[in-house]
Design a protein around this motif. Structure first.
Motif, mmCIF file in Angstrom:
data_model
loop_
_atom_site.group_PDB
_atom_site.id
_atom_site.type_symbol
_atom_site.label_atom_id
_atom_site.label_comp_id
_atom_site.label_asym_id
_atom_site.label_seq_id
_atom_site.Cartn_x
_atom_site.Cartn_y
_atom_site.Cartn_z
ATOM 1 N N CYS A 13 0.773 -1.231 0.239
ATOM 2 C CA CYS A 13 0.046 0.064 0.017
ATOM 3 C C CYS A 13 0.870 1.399 -0.001
ATOM 4 O O CYS A 13 0.333 2.343 -0.102
ATOM 5 C CB CYS A 13 -0.912 0.114 1.239
ATOM 6 S SG CYS A 13 -2.273 -1.360 1.171
ATOM 7 N N VAL A 37 -7.088 -3.530 3.818
ATOM 8 C CA VAL A 37 -6.768 -2.979 5.159
ATOM 9 C C VAL A 37 -7.811 -3.169 5.960
ATOM 10 O O VAL A 37 -7.632 -3.328 7.081
ATOM 11 C CB VAL A 37 -6.227 -1.449 5.039
ATOM 12 C CG1 VAL A 37 -5.899 -0.855 6.282
ATOM 13 C CG2 VAL A 37 -4.886 -1.819 4.111
ATOM 14 N N PHE A 84 -5.755 3.214 8.153
ATOM 15 C CA PHE A 84 -4.453 2.918 8.516
ATOM 16 C C PHE A 84 -4.223 2.892 9.741
ATOM 17 O O PHE A 84 -3.559 2.086 10.664
ATOM 18 C CB PHE A 84 -3.346 3.689 7.622
ATOM 19 C CG PHE A 84 -3.171 2.797 6.303
ATOM 20 C CD1 PHE A 84 -2.438 1.633 6.105
ATOM 21 C CD2 PHE A 84 -3.643 3.448 4.972
ATOM 22 C CE1 PHE A 84 -2.208 0.937 5.025
ATOM 23 C CE2 PHE A 84 -3.465 2.794 3.851
ATOM 24 C CZ PHE A 84 -2.827 1.677 3.627
ATOM 25 N N TRP A 87 -6.020 0.074 11.572
ATOM 26 C CA TRP A 87 -5.422 -1.326 11.290
ATOM 27 C C TRP A 87 -4.230 -1.530 12.229
ATOM 28 O O TRP A 87 -4.115 -2.314 12.952
ATOM 29 C CB TRP A 87 -5.097 -1.319 9.888
ATOM 30 C CG TRP A 87 -4.284 -2.580 9.461
ATOM 31 C CD1 TRP A 87 -4.951 -3.964 9.744
ATOM 32 C CD2 TRP A 87 -3.014 -2.646 8.968
ATOM 33 N NE1 TRP A 87 -3.732 -4.930 9.443
ATOM 34 C CE2 TRP A 87 -2.740 -3.890 8.817
ATOM 35 C CE3 TRP A 87 -2.025 -1.634 8.495
ATOM 36 C CZ2 TRP A 87 -1.322 -4.288 8.334
ATOM 37 C CZ3 TRP A 87 -1.049 -1.987 7.834
ATOM 38 C CH2 TRP A 87 -0.448 -3.312 7.828
#
Length: 150
Positions: A13, A37, A84, A87
């Motif tokens: 990514c 993700v 993100f 995650w």
């Protein structure tokens, strides 16, 4: 190996714009890098938070009952930075839960159904889950800019 696979997804990514991360593989598939993700965020929360630590109240970030694909792959308006962040937080929580286990033979209970799973089984499953999705990520990244490999 799980950490390697987490890092592989991050590399797949890296260096892409939000629009590139939202780009779908092929219609009608909803598969995208940011969707992976988001999906793996909920997988981390599910197996480590809900099962291993037996915290049934651990909320999923994206999964919604009755939504196609649980809604983690619905990314048209996804906030990439937030995705993100969530995650990374889920992975950090998973590491803390794992580190607190006495051994790989520590068991957790799946909230829906009561099946028991060992940390060993969960780690093996997570490696398999990430490896499969990293294969998807490799194809998605190649479609975006031609990059392949770990």
């Amino acid at each position: 190996m799980l950490e390697f696979n987490r890092e592989t997804l991050a590399r797949k990514c890296s260096g892409l714009t939000a629009d590139q991360l939202r780009l779908r593989a092929v219609e009608p598939s909803r598969l995208s890098l940011i969707g992976l993700v988001r999906h793996l965020t909920d997988v981390e929360l599910g197996w480590f938070g809900r099962v291993l630590s037996e915290a049934e109240d651990t909320p999923f970030m994206y999964w919604r009952d009755g939504a196609p694909d649980g809604s983690d792959f619905h990314v048209d308006d996804a906030d990439v930075d937030e995705s993100f962040r969530l995650w990374h937080n889920a992975c950090a929580q998973s590491r803390r839960i794992t580190d607190a286990c006495a051994s790989v033979e520590t068991f957790g209970v799946y909230p829906e159904g009561g099946d028991r799973y060992s940390l060993r089984w969960i780690l093996t499953h997570m490696i398999q889950e990430y490896a499969r999705h990293n294969g998807h990520a490799d194809l998605l990244r190649e479609r975006i800019d031609g990059k392949t490999g770990d």
